[in-house]
Design an enzyme around this catalytic site. Structure first.
Site, PDB file in Angstrom:
ATOM      1  N   HIS A   5       0.796  -1.225   0.000  1.00  0.00           N
ATOM      2  CA  HIS A   5       0.000   0.000   0.000  1.00  0.00           C
ATOM      3  C   HIS A   5       0.829   1.276   0.000  1.00  0.00           C
ATOM      4  O   HIS A   5       0.274   2.369  -0.076  1.00  0.00           O
ATOM      5  CB  HIS A   5      -0.933   0.010   1.213  1.00  0.00           C
ATOM      6  CG  HIS A   5      -1.725  -1.248   1.348  1.00  0.00           C
ATOM      7  ND1 HIS A   5      -1.330  -2.302   2.152  1.00  0.00           N
ATOM      8  CD2 HIS A   5      -2.875  -1.641   0.736  1.00  0.00           C
ATOM      9  CE1 HIS A   5      -2.205  -3.289   2.050  1.00  0.00           C
ATOM     10  NE2 HIS A   5      -3.145  -2.918   1.201  1.00  0.00           N
ATOM     11  N   ARG A  44      -2.996   4.187  -4.674  1.00  0.00           N
ATOM     12  CA  ARG A  44      -4.429   4.446  -4.481  1.00  0.00           C
ATOM     13  C   ARG A  44      -4.716   5.924  -4.202  1.00  0.00           C
ATOM     14  O   ARG A  44      -5.721   6.270  -3.591  1.00  0.00           O
ATOM     15  CB  ARG A  44      -4.996   3.582  -3.348  1.00  0.00           C
ATOM     16  CG  ARG A  44      -4.941   2.092  -3.614  1.00  0.00           C
ATOM     17  CD  ARG A  44      -5.361   1.301  -2.381  1.00  0.00           C
ATOM     18  NE  ARG A  44      -5.265  -0.134  -2.639  1.00  0.00           N
ATOM     19  CZ  ARG A  44      -6.314  -0.943  -2.773  1.00  0.00           C
ATOM     20  NH1 ARG A  44      -7.533  -0.458  -2.681  1.00  0.00           N
ATOM     21  NH2 ARG A  44      -6.150  -2.230  -3.003  1.00  0.00           N
ATOM     22  N   ARG A  88      -2.400  11.863  14.197  1.00  0.00           N
ATOM     23  CA  ARG A  88      -3.551  12.018  13.301  1.00  0.00           C
ATOM     24  C   ARG A  88      -4.046  13.454  13.405  1.00  0.00           C
ATOM     25  O   ARG A  88      -4.178  14.011  14.496  1.00  0.00           O
ATOM     26  CB  ARG A  88      -4.664  11.034  13.695  1.00  0.00           C
ATOM     27  CG  ARG A  88      -6.000  11.368  13.042  1.00  0.00           C
ATOM     28  CD  ARG A  88      -6.990  10.240  13.101  1.00  0.00           C
ATOM     29  NE  ARG A  88      -8.365  10.720  13.122  1.00  0.00           N
ATOM     30  CZ  ARG A  88      -8.996  11.316  12.113  1.00  0.00           C
ATOM     31  NH1 ARG A  88      -8.364  11.539  10.967  1.00  0.00           N
ATOM     32  NH2 ARG A  88     -10.253  11.714  12.254  1.00  0.00           N
ATOM     33  N   SER A  91     -10.846  15.779  11.448  1.00  0.00           N
ATOM     34  CA  SER A  91     -12.044  16.535  11.820  1.00  0.00           C
ATOM     35  C   SER A  91     -12.941  15.643  12.669  1.00  0.00           C
ATOM     36  O   SER A  91     -12.840  14.418  12.633  1.00  0.00           O
ATOM     37  CB  SER A  91     -12.785  17.019  10.581  1.00  0.00           C
ATOM     38  OG  SER A  91     -13.131  15.924   9.752  1.00  0.00           O
ATOM     39  N   GLU A 180     -15.263  10.655  15.530  1.00  0.00           N
ATOM     40  CA  GLU A 180     -14.538  10.529  14.268  1.00  0.00           C
ATOM     41  C   GLU A 180     -14.439   9.040  13.976  1.00  0.00           C
ATOM     42  O   GLU A 180     -15.193   8.261  14.565  1.00  0.00           O
ATOM     43  CB  GLU A 180     -13.174  11.237  14.320  1.00  0.00           C
ATOM     44  CG  GLU A 180     -12.316  10.924  15.544  1.00  0.00           C
ATOM     45  CD  GLU A 180     -11.529   9.643  15.408  1.00  0.00           C
ATOM     46  OE1 GLU A 180     -10.495   9.644  14.732  1.00  0.00           O
ATOM     47  OE2 GLU A 180     -11.935   8.619  16.018  1.00  0.00           O
ATOM     48  N   MET A 181     -13.530   8.604  13.078  1.00  0.00           N
ATOM     49  CA  MET A 181     -13.590   7.213  12.641  1.00  0.00           C
ATOM     50  C   MET A 181     -12.249   6.488  12.580  1.00  0.00           C
ATOM     51  O   MET A 181     -12.176   5.403  11.998  1.00  0.00           O
ATOM     52  CB  MET A 181     -14.265   7.146  11.255  1.00  0.00           C
ATOM     53  CG  MET A 181     -15.660   7.727  11.215  1.00  0.00           C
ATOM     54  SD  MET A 181     -16.493   7.525   9.613  1.00  0.00           S
ATOM     55  CE  MET A 181     -16.821   5.772   9.615  1.00  0.00           C
ATOM     56  N   GLU A 182     -11.198   7.048  13.188  1.00  0.00           N
ATOM     57  CA  GLU A 182      -9.885   6.442  13.000  1.00  0.00           C
ATOM     58  C   GLU A 182      -9.033   6.237  14.252  1.00  0.00           C
ATOM     59  O   GLU A 182      -8.186   5.333  14.290  1.00  0.00           O
ATOM     60  CB  GLU A 182      -9.065   7.280  12.006  1.00  0.00           C
ATOM     61  CG  GLU A 182      -9.520   7.223  10.558  1.00  0.00           C
ATOM     62  CD  GLU A 182     -10.643   8.180  10.233  1.00  0.00           C
ATOM     63  OE1 GLU A 182     -11.345   7.963   9.228  1.00  0.00           O
ATOM     64  OE2 GLU A 182     -10.821   9.168  10.986  1.00  0.00           O
ATOM     65  N   SER A 204     -15.534  20.097  13.138  1.00  0.00           N
ATOM     66  CA  SER A 204     -16.023  20.549  11.833  1.00  0.00           C
ATOM     67  C   SER A 204     -17.533  20.688  11.794  1.00  0.00           C
ATOM     68  O   SER A 204     -18.070  21.357  10.902  1.00  0.00           O
ATOM     69  CB  SER A 204     -15.581  19.572  10.735  1.00  0.00           C
ATOM     70  OG  SER A 204     -16.095  18.276  11.006  1.00  0.00           O
ATOM     71  N   ASP A 205     -18.214  20.059  12.742  1.00  0.00           N
ATOM     72  CA  ASP A 205     -19.661  20.187  12.804  1.00  0.00           C
ATOM     73  C   ASP A 205     -20.127  19.839  14.212  1.00  0.00           C
ATOM     74  O   ASP A 205     -19.421  19.162  14.956  1.00  0.00           O
ATOM     75  CB  ASP A 205     -20.345  19.279  11.769  1.00  0.00           C
ATOM     76  CG  ASP A 205     -19.950  17.825  11.927  1.00  0.00           C
ATOM     77  OD1 ASP A 205     -20.738  17.074  12.512  1.00  0.00           O
ATOM     78  OD2 ASP A 205     -18.861  17.442  11.473  1.00  0.00           O
ATOM     79  N   ARG A 218     -13.062  22.179   5.350  1.00  0.00           N
ATOM     80  CA  ARG A 218     -12.423  21.091   6.091  1.00  0.00           C
ATOM     81  C   ARG A 218     -11.037  20.787   5.520  1.00  0.00           C
ATOM     82  O   ARG A 218     -10.113  20.440   6.253  1.00  0.00           O
ATOM     83  CB  ARG A 218     -13.271  19.821   6.013  1.00  0.00           C
ATOM     84  CG  ARG A 218     -14.600  19.904   6.726  1.00  0.00           C
ATOM     85  CD  ARG A 218     -15.319  18.586   6.656  1.00  0.00           C
ATOM     86  NE  ARG A 218     -16.695  18.697   7.104  1.00  0.00           N
ATOM     87  CZ  ARG A 218     -17.379  17.708   7.672  1.00  0.00           C
ATOM     88  NH1 ARG A 218     -16.806  16.554   7.860  1.00  0.00           N
ATOM     89  NH2 ARG A 218     -18.622  17.884   8.034  1.00  0.00           N
TER      90      ARG A 218
END
Length: 236
Positions: A5, A44, A88, A91, A180-182, A204-205, A218
């Site tokens: 990757h 990618r 990291r 947002s 968030e997601m990470e 961000s929101d 963003r």
């Protein structure tokens, strides 16, 4: 060595990598803040750059969205490219009126219902911690720069859309301040490999006030977070 990757050469990355989710944010940080920034990987279109900041090597590379994606890239950076620290920079959506749009947030812990950490390393807990050492440096640097940086419990979600819970239910159950997601996957990977990681976020929101930034905002407007991350990166 190239990995499945990352197609960078050996030694292409600095010891500290800033990791936004968005490849265009990685490009913006590299071209705006780094000197002699060089594109070192583009598999990618998950762009990675290395340059210098105030004369010290720093890298910035996109992670993509979600825990599986950041899990792959962080693992390969740590394991095969001798990266020691990943910050990291992303947002988040606020679950509380104490975190407003454009506030800078530092993760004190990450909560997730994900099975990522259990499958990766056998970690059964739903909470995982960032590097205390990195957080200490970032908080000290924030004071020096006069940038308000708020500690917060981060909810790392597997899904962006849910039909099973309201955000109020999630906030009550997780005791998190923002979502968030990470981060959970990043911290899990760092812990397993004996490396360091933390997470700086810009709100961000807001689920509370319903204020939100555009995608363009963003991508390029999180200047305080980026500056704090860069100034901290050269301290490690």
């Amino acid at each position: 060595m190239a990995t499945p990757h990352i197609n960078a050469k050996d030694g292409a990355f600095a010891k500290t990598v800033l990791m936004p989710g968005d490849p265009l944010r990685a490009k913006f940080v590299a071209e705006t803040f780094l000197t002699d920034a060089e594109l070192v990987t583009s598999v990618r279109n998950c762009l990675g750059y290395t340059g210098t900041y105030k004369g010290i090597p720093v890298s910035v590379m996109a992670s993509g969205m979600g825990m599986p994606s950041i899990g792959i890239y962080s693992y390969e950076l740590y394991k095969f490219y001798d990266v020691e620290n990943i910050i990291r920079i992303g947002s988040a959506g606020s679950y509380t009126d104490k975190l407003n749009v454009m506030d800078v947030v530092l993760s004190s812990s990450a909560y997730s219902d994900s099975t990522f950490a259990r499958i990766l390393s056998g970690h059964e807990e739903k909470i995982i911690l960032p590097s205390a050492e990195l957080n200490e440096v970032i908080l000290k640097k924030a004071q020096e720069l006069n940038i308000e940086c708020k500690l917060a419990v981060v909810h790392s979600s597997d899904v962006f859309y849910s039909a099973t819970e309201t955000w109020q239910d999630i906030k009550e159950r997780t005791k998190a301040d923002c979502v968030e997601m990470e981060s959970f996957a990043l911290f899990s990977t760092a812990q397993m490999l004996g490396k360091k990681a933390t997470c700086l976020l810009t709100i961000s929101d807001s689920f509370v006030t319903h204020v939100e930034l555009t995608s363009e905002e963003r991508q390029s407007s999180f200047t305080n977070m980026m500056k704090l991350a860069l100034e901290s990166a050269i301290e490690f």
